[in-house]
Motif scaffolding. Structure first.
Motif, PDB file in Angstrom:
ATOM      1  N   SER A 172       0.839  -1.197   0.000  1.00  0.00           N
ATOM      2  CA  SER A 172       0.000   0.000   0.000  1.00  0.00           C
ATOM      3  C   SER A 172       0.869   1.241   0.000  1.00  0.00           C
ATOM      4  N   GLU A 173       0.252   2.349  -0.375  1.00  0.00           N
ATOM      5  CA  GLU A 173       0.960   3.629  -0.350  1.00  0.00           C
ATOM      6  C   GLU A 173       1.174   4.061   1.091  1.00  0.00           C
ATOM      7  N   LEU A 174       2.443   4.300   1.468  1.00  0.00           N
ATOM      8  CA  LEU A 174       2.779   4.632   2.847  1.00  0.00           C
ATOM      9  C   LEU A 174       3.186   6.099   2.958  1.00  0.00           C
ATOM     10  N   THR A 175       2.829   6.701   4.088  1.00  0.00           N
ATOM     11  CA  THR A 175       3.121   8.105   4.347  1.00  0.00           C
ATOM     12  C   THR A 175       3.729   8.228   5.732  1.00  0.00           C
ATOM     13  N   PRO A 176       4.819   8.990   5.876  1.00  0.00           N
ATOM     14  CA  PRO A 176       5.407   9.182   7.216  1.00  0.00           C
ATOM     15  C   PRO A 176       4.391   9.795   8.182  1.00  0.00           C
TER      16      PRO A 176
END
Length: 930
Positions: A534-538
């Protein structure tokens, strides 16, 4: 789709209730048809105070002095000029009033340190609907700017709809004839939160005018709020019985846990199924690092139309509308040490002394065999619409004063909550820190960095819950008041009697859909798709404001899935949530009240005395229903095809007396005694059954529950010095009966419990718990002190300075609901609260600094065994104002100026369970008053 028809379910409506309703409404309409008989005269005295905090305090003192019972008030200026985010925060400076906070926002009101459900709330004399599952009012949905005045009534009279064991909060909105001239007020502000670094707008306006005998008023308020909270939380106790009762193929967990406990602590468990022993050995349930982003859009509006041809007749229509949309994103990196496939591996440290009096051993630093590491992306969307309409009449005719009320209050709340869950099972080590807990690598070679290993986390599920609550209340009341001048009984000043009918209904629907693949019924993502897919974001970008404020030594930073991505990705085409029969309930409640009371005025040894005494009879009928669990022919469990109903009823006689005696000019002795009740949370009397799998419990509603009652009295001395000064002290006692407790009422044997992955966790006996009225009574007593005075009383050089302070102390014999009999007060009850405000004002400038303190209180009972306390909390708020012109004022306000944290602990501060920051809030605004 289920459709529930009230007319087919609610077939046993009381004929007496219908008859009285018709009489009340008929009398009201007949009275209104005679309005032309009213004679004209001057307008009523203006009651609104604006512009001066000191003068608003004086007005509040006047209201208190002229009240027959114990009460305190605030008026519009006091509400408008203090920094607050909603109505709850506007009330917190009143004597004996504190609030419960949720992530930096005031949400519920406590009166005299008693739980919020002991307080009755009404707006314009109409009991207020709520979007919650109980009777407590969600004050955060109300904007404070649309409120004209609030009175907290602490001793009831027979004429009150409900007394409330703690007290009644009476909220009033403005009407056009409150002003003796046209009025237009508009304000705007921007507020900055120190953590989220966002600026939120708020605007409000009020416009009012009269046109001969008619008047109209409208007000509107709109606000946005973006608040970030960083929290090290969820660190509750979990009993060792979690593993010691494992059997069959899972028996190794029990054997290893018992062996490690004996090896590392010396504690020997001889009977693994003796809960009285295994529930007293506890470890971390879960340690979570959590970042919250809370975004709110709130609006509120009032409209009042008033016909007042004279001082003897007034007809007013009040409308109050509001909307409250609250979206909260929660991002968790958590270690669930109590996973279903784990066990103790090494006990590094333990505490057998702090809670020794309860026989509890706390494992404070432990390595676990298979911790369930979790990344959770949770989205909680709540939308509440509030509506209230009321028609009020005041008519003086033939020596009688007739007051009529007909009204409706309703709330609709829709909640859409979701949880995207990725898990990774591996050994880990978890331990307490000074302010919470932390998870570290263990000595086991299979342990891993839980924060920075997205490839190890497997998709578990995306769960969506949908809940809808509809809360409606209709009311009608008619009062007759007759002033008297009797030669044979000159002390009898006035008699009053009346009737009130209310019809309240609350309906709840809830359902859950769990996604494990790209379409309905598809489980192909489970244990195949990883977090890395999946698209990960900090985390520092998922919530505004920068890095996570860690309270652990390893200062974690991590990346995970945003809620917007989760919604777009996992809610496939055709996705829907069906309501579950097991979650449905509806409760209908009808109340018919009749009352009579009398006022006496006389002198006793040249001291004026006023006495109000009366009695109220209350006839309540309850119809509660839901789908009930049944056993199907094939042995499976299901629910009845239609709701099953059950009736309940109770009748009460509630006497009251209030009196005051003016010992000398300005010195008043006040006394009150009454019997009052607090009605039940509607979710507790709903005829339904829910299951708590982790606790191995069923919970049933109980339509036979009775209210909680209190016999109470109060004695106080009030000294009105003049110049807006008041010194007061009172002592009160309450004997509370019928406190609602959760009690074991049965057992369901051989229930198969499944793990999240579909495997069988085990076969257990599930206990049935139900709310019941506890036997016996409990005593609560307290002291309340008030000091409100300008400092010019001390020296003329202090002109403009003043103090407004109050203090409440409570002593009680109430105990909480711990299954281990750990003594604790009930949820929400604090021993000590106080408010202190210093203020200064002149014609151009005003300043206020306020400090509010609330002692520790039990927030909830974890696993029904371990009391979790919200720690004592004090907050400093600031308000500065400058009158630029006669009509325009600039304000600078601050909330939580010292940036206090909110914390909690289990039983003792040595075991912190939560530590969170919500930041300070600074706002700059301008108000124009014409």
């Amino acid at each position: 789709m289920r459709v529930h028809n009230k007319s087919t379910i609610h077939t046993n409506r009381s004929q007496l209730s219908v008859a009285i309703t018709r009489v009340i409404l008929g009398a009201t309409l007949a009275t209104l048809s005679l309005q032309g008989m009213a004679q004209s005269s001057d307008q009523l005295e203006e009651v609104v105070v604006t512009g001066s905090y000191a003068k608003s305090l004086e007005k509040a003192i006047d209201i208190k002095r002229n009240s027959i019972g114990f009460s305190d008030s605030i008026v519009a200026t006091d509400i408008a000029d203090f920094p607050e985010q909603n109505l709850a925060e506007a009330l917190q400076r009143m004597p004996g009033v504190t609030i419960e906070r949720n992530k930096g926002l005031g949400s519920k009101v406590n009166v005299r340190s008693l739980p919020s459900e002991f307080t009755h709330v009404s707006i314009n004399n109409l009991s207020t609907a709520s979007g919650s599952g109980g009777r407590d009012v969600e004050f955060d949905i109300f904007a404070s700017e649309i409120i004209q005045s609030v009175t907290v009534k602490k001793s009831p009279t027979a004429a009150d709809e409900e007394g409330g064991i703690a007290g009644s909060v009476l909220i009033s909105t403005a009407r056009p004839f409150d002003y003796n001239e046209s009025k237009f007020v508009v304000s705007a502000e921007g507020a900055h939160n120190s953590i989220s670094d966002e600026i939120d707008p708020k605007v409000s306006l009020l416009a009012s005018d009269t046109f001969g005998d008619f008047g109209a008023l409208v007000s509107f308020s709109m606000a946005e709020r973006t608040n970030r909270t960083d929290s090290n939380s969820g660190i509750n106790f979990r009993p060792l019985s979690r593993w010691t009762e494992k059997t069959g193929s899972s028996k190794w967990q029990a054997d290893q846990t018992v062996a490690v406990l004996e090896r590392d602590t010396g504690v020997v468990i001889t009977d693994r199924f003796n809960k009285d022993v295994t529930n007293r050995v506890v470890f971390h349930d879960k340690i979570g690092d959590r970042a919250y982003l809370n975004e709110q859009d709130k609006w509120g509006a009032t409209a009042a139309f008033q016909y007042q041809p004279s001082s003897t007749f007034s007809l007013a229509f009040d409308a109050m509308l509001g909307g409250y949309d609250n979206t909260e994103d929660e991002y968790d990196a958590a270690a669930y040490t109590a996973s279903s496939i784990s066990a103790l591996e090494t006990v590094h440290a333990y505490d057998n002394t702090t809670l020794a009096k309860h026989g509890i051993l706390v494992l404070t630093d432990v390595s676990y065999a298979a911790t369930q590491h979790e990344f959770l992306s949770k989205e909680n969307v709540h939308e509440t619409d509030f509506t209230q309409y009321s028609l009020n009449m005041d008519w003086e005719i033939g020596g009688w004063l007739i007051e009529g009320l007909a009204g409706y209050s309703g709330a609709e709340k829709t909640s859409d909550t979701s949880n995207l869950k990725h898990v990774a099972f591996a050994p880990s080590r978890s331990r307490y820190t000074n302010n919470g807990g932390e998870t570290l690598l263990s000595a086991n070679p299979n342990s891993f960095d839980m924060y920075n290993s997205p490839q190890k986390y497997l998709f578990d599920s995306y769960e969506v819950n949908l809940e809808e609550i509809q809360d409606d209340k209709y009311a009608a009341q008619l009062d007759f008041i007759k002033p008297l001048e009797l030669n044979f009984l000159s002390a009898l000043d006035q008699v009053q009697f009346g009737a009130r009918y209310t019809d309240k209904s609350k309906e709840r629907d809830r359902g859950t859909t769990t996604v494990r693949g790209p379409k309905a019924g598809d489980n192909s993502w489970r244990n195949v798709r990883t977090l890395q897919d999946s698209e990960l974001t900090p985390i520092s970008e998922l919530v505004p404001g920068g890095n996570y404020l860690s309270q652990s030594s390893n200062s974690p930073s991590w990346s995970q899935v945003s809620n917007s991505y989760a919604r777009d990705t996992f809610r496939y085409d055709g996705f829907k949530v069906d309501f579950a029969d097991s979650e449905y309930y509806r409760v209908d409640e009808e109340v018919v009240s009749l009352y009579a009371m009398a006022d006496f005025k006389f002198d006793l040894a040249a001291m004026p005395v006023m006495v109000n005494t009366g009695v109220r009879t209350v006839d309540t009928s309850v119809l509660s229903f839901g789908y009930h669990q049944i056993q199907n022919a094939n042995g499976s469990t299901g629910y009845t095809p239609t709701p099953i109903s059950k009736e309940g009823s109770y009748t009460d006689v509630l006497p009251s007396i209030n009196m005051n005696m003016e010992l000398r000019d300005g010195l008043i002795l006040r006394a009150a005694a009454s019997e009052t009740l607090m009605r039940l949370a509607l979710g507790d009397i709903a005829y339904k059954r829910t299951v708590s799998l982790n606790d191995f419990k069923y919970r049933d509603g109980n339509p036979d529950l009775k209210p909680t009652y209190a016999d109470q009295w109060e004695l106080g001395l009030e000294w009105y010095v003049g110049e807006g000064a008041l010194f007061a002290a009172s002592y009160f006692e309450k004997k509370i009966e019928g406190v609602v407790r959760e009690s074991l009422t049965g057992v369901v044997k051989d229930v198969t419990k499944y793990n999240a992955n579909g495997t069988i966790d085990g076969v257990y006996d599930f206990e049935i718990y139900q709310k019941v009225n506890a036997e016996g009574d409990y005593d609560v007593s307290g002291v309340e002190l008030i000091a409100q005075f300008p400092l010019s009383m001390l020296h003329e050089s202090l002109d403009g300075f003043g103090i407004n302070a109050n203090y409440t102390m409570l002593d009680n014999s109430l105990t909480g609901e711990s299954d281990l009999d750990i003594p604790a007060p009930p949820e929400g009850l604090a021993d000590e609260t106080y408010n202190l405000t210093f203020y200064y004002e002149n014609e151009k400038f005003d300043a206020r600094v306020s400090y509010n303190y609330k002692d520790k209180y039990v927030e909830y009972i974890a696993s029904d065994m371990y009391p979790v306390y919200r720690d004592a909390y004090g907050q400093t708020d600031l308000s500065l104002g400058y009158q630029v012109t006669e009509n325009i004022k600039v304000m600078l306000e601050g909330i939580n100026m010292t940036d206090e944290e909110t914390s909690a602990y289990t039983i003792d501060p040595s075991f912190p369970s939560m530590y969170e920051f919500s930041g300070r809030r600074i706002s700059l605004g301008v108000r124009a008053d014409f």
